[in-house]
Design a protein around this motif. Structure first.
Motif, PDB file in Angstrom:
ATOM      1  N   GLN A  67     -15.731 -10.876 145.092  1.00  9.09           N
ATOM      2  CA  GLN A  67     -17.039 -10.223 145.211  1.00  9.09           C
ATOM      3  C   GLN A  67     -18.073 -11.177 145.795  1.00  9.09           C
TER       4      GLN A  67
ATOM      5  N   MET B   1     -22.512  -4.797 143.285  1.00  9.64           N
ATOM      6  CA  MET B   1     -21.223  -4.469 143.904  1.00  9.64           C
ATOM      7  C   MET B   1     -21.373  -3.197 144.756  1.00  9.64           C
ATOM      8  N   GLN B   5     -16.577  -1.518 147.859  1.00 12.75           N
ATOM      9  CA  GLN B   5     -15.792  -2.529 147.150  1.00 12.75           C
ATOM     10  C   GLN B   5     -15.259  -1.980 145.840  1.00 12.75           C
TER      11      GLN B   5
END
Lengths: 377, 197
Positions: A67, B1, B5
């Protein structure tokens, strides 16, 4: 283009695997959980649980990393399978990651970590003490549980036999006062008793003695039927326990005999203590073997086994007796002290003898070799 | 996020998670097969395992945890997991069933009193989600004992013929003498090859 991409990603991954964000939690985990991992061939069920926890940890860390860097799993995978990542030097960097999927690899990492910690502990101990406790240098701590148990039993037996001996002594003391004080009678007594058991010389002096104590009476009967002292001692498991302080003797407090007067006294002790202790031995052995029935109800083989055990315990106790006697002759009597305590006191001396040094060196060498083998595995 | 994703991660989870990705990192060319070896206590699982790995079978004690051996056979690497069979350990079996390619179930052919118990344990395993469609090889072990029941009789008692959702095979053997063990392994290799190709 794709090549460049994966190369950049590989470098980034390798960088991450060397960074505190990865190293600290993973090392923490391993150090906390590695103590149960040993060299045994068989795996413990708990290993699996720990491996699962490890998988979760690594998964979380890698997800966070991806991430942060902004790559997806496909890119991660491509990078990891690229020729660059497969080079020998990088393979070892990926080991902690691969260990998530490979239990055997995980296990060897944990065993290795455990050994590292042990070596570290040894080093710290050495630095702070100047030397290692004896138990860490020549394997004194290898005493098995069984041996420790046996030592406990021995101590108990010793204590009992001493108690019985003291009682016997005080009884004799009392008897002596009753009968009168001919010095010959005092020193002959044990001999007279054992001889009477063999029906050879029924000394006249023994007649009042028998009357004076019912326990003694039984004693001699058992001895005469048994035919010899040795046999009667072995058989005494069946015979009712003689209660030395039953009857009128109990009125008097059990006094410790004055200083042991050489030969006759030790002879005496050999007889009375040995006999009573033999029974205690049998009982101890009996209890320890876990038989719930009374001794007399056991099968012949069990009895034999117990006899053997009792004989062994007797032998050990005699050795300790000898040791104790020796100690007593050297210094002032300290009757409560049993020199059977196996606990090795950690040595605090700053000096390391050459021998100890050598031993330590040997042990270290062994550990290094083991470590090397585990790493190579 | 980002949403994309999140979706990616979700997809990966459905496909077996990140760890299935890691699995592919291992660059081995060999085909690896995960085999789980189960059965009641004293059935002879560890003896069988050691016999497969050509190790000494005379010093085996009841397994409290589990053993793993990797055996090379027919160009494949068979990772065999032998998990203790005592009643108190059996609840742990299902933790070892994930990603299993094949189940070996061992039965003491001379222990008639426990045929029913072993049958129950087997049928529970067959119903496990993680073992859905997984081929099963049953070793009717201890054929060296005079009181051993023949494999055919055991197969009948276990109702093996009702298994329609998977390949199965029962093989008489003696883990102590090694008789019949190789025949079972041959069946395994043929079956895995067929299935994976």
């Amino acid at each position: 283009m794709a090549e460049d991409d994966s190369e950049w990603i590989v470098e980034s991954i390798v960088g991450y695997l060397g960074s505190p964000e990865w190293v600290i939690p993973v090392t923490d985990f391993m150090e906390n959980k590695c103590t149960v991992f040993d060299e045994e061939d068989e795996n413990k069920l708990s290993y699996t649980e720990i491996h699962q926890q490890y998988k979760k940890l690594v998964e979380k860390l890698l997800e966070n990393y991806m991430q942060d860097v902004g790559i997806n799993e496909q890119q991660f995978l491509d990078a990891c399978t690229s020729p660059f990542a497969k080079s020998q030097t990088l393979q070892s960097v990926f080991q902690p990651v691969l260990a998530t999927d490979d239990f055997q690899m995980f296990r060897s990492l944990m065993v290795q970590k455990n050994m590292e910690l042990q070596l570290q502990a040894l080093r710290v101990m050495k630095e702070s003490n100047g030397s290692l406790p004896e138990c860490l240098t020549d394997g004194v701590d290898m005493m098995t549980e069984l041996q420790q148990q046996e030592m406990k039993i021995l101590e108990e037996v010793l204590r009992k036999s001493k108690m019985e001996y003291d009682e016997e002594m005080s009884r004799r003391l009392l008897f002596e006062e009753e009968v009168g004080s001919t010095s010959s009678c005092c020193s002959d007594k044990p001999v007279a008793e054992s001889e009477k058991a063999q029906n050879t010389t029924p000394a006249p002096i023994s007649t009042p003695k028998v009357k004076s104590s019912p326990g003694r009476n039984e004693d001699s009967k058992a001895a005469s039927t048994g035919g010899g002292k040795e046999k009667s001692a072995a058989k005494s498991g069946d015979a009712p326990t003689p209660k030395p302080d039953s009857g009128k003797n109990s009125v008097l407090p059990a006094v410790r005999p004055p200083a042991r007067s050489g030969e006759p006294s030790s002879h005496l002790r050999e007889q009375s203590g040995g006999r009573a202790a033999a029974q205690a031995d049998l009982e101890e052995a009996h209890r320890e073997a876990g038989f719930s029935e009374p001794y007399t109800h056991l099968s012949a083989s069990q009895q034999e086994q117990l006899q053997q055990r009792a004989a062994y315990l007797r032998e050990q106790r005699d050795k300790l007796h000898a040791l104790r006697k020796e100690q007593k002759s050297k210094q002032t009597p300290a009757p409560e002290e049993v020199p059977a305590n196996p606990a090795p006191a950690p040595s605090t001396t700053q000096e390391i003898s050459a021998e100890e040094k050598k031993r330590l060196e040997k042990r270290k060498h062994l550990a290094d070799k083991l470590k090397e083998e585990v790493i190579k595995k | 996020m980002g949403e994309a994703q999140k979706l990616d991660l979700e997809k990966a989870r459905q496909a077996g998670g990140l760890l299935s990705v890691i699995e592919k990192l291992k660059g081995s060319t060999e085909q690896e097969v995960r085999i789980v070896l189960l059965g009641l206590d004293n059935a002879g699982k560890t003896t069988l395992l050691k016999s497969l790995a050509s190790e000494d079978v005379n010093t085996i004690t009841p397994t409290q945890g589990f053993n793993i051996k990797s055996v090379a056979s027919h160009g494949m690497k068979l990772n065999v997991w032998d998990i203790g069979g005592q009643r108190k350990i059996r609840p742990f079996w299902k933790k070892y069933l994930e990603n299993t390619d094949l189940l070996i179930y061992v039965i003491d052919s001379a222990d008639k009193k426990r045929f029913e118990e072993t049958g129950l344990e087997l049928s529970e395993l067959i119903d496990e989600e993680n073992l859905k469609g997984v081929p099963v090889l049953i070793f009717a072990n201890k054929q060296d004992l005079a009181t051993a029941s023949p494999a055919s009789e055991i197969a009948e008692g276990l109702n093996l013929h009702t298994y329609r959702d998977r390949e199965w095979q029962i093989q008489a053997c003696s883990a102590v003498s090694g008789e019949g063990v190789q025949d079972g392994m041959n069946w395994i290799c043929n079956n895995i090859v067929n299935k994976k190709k």
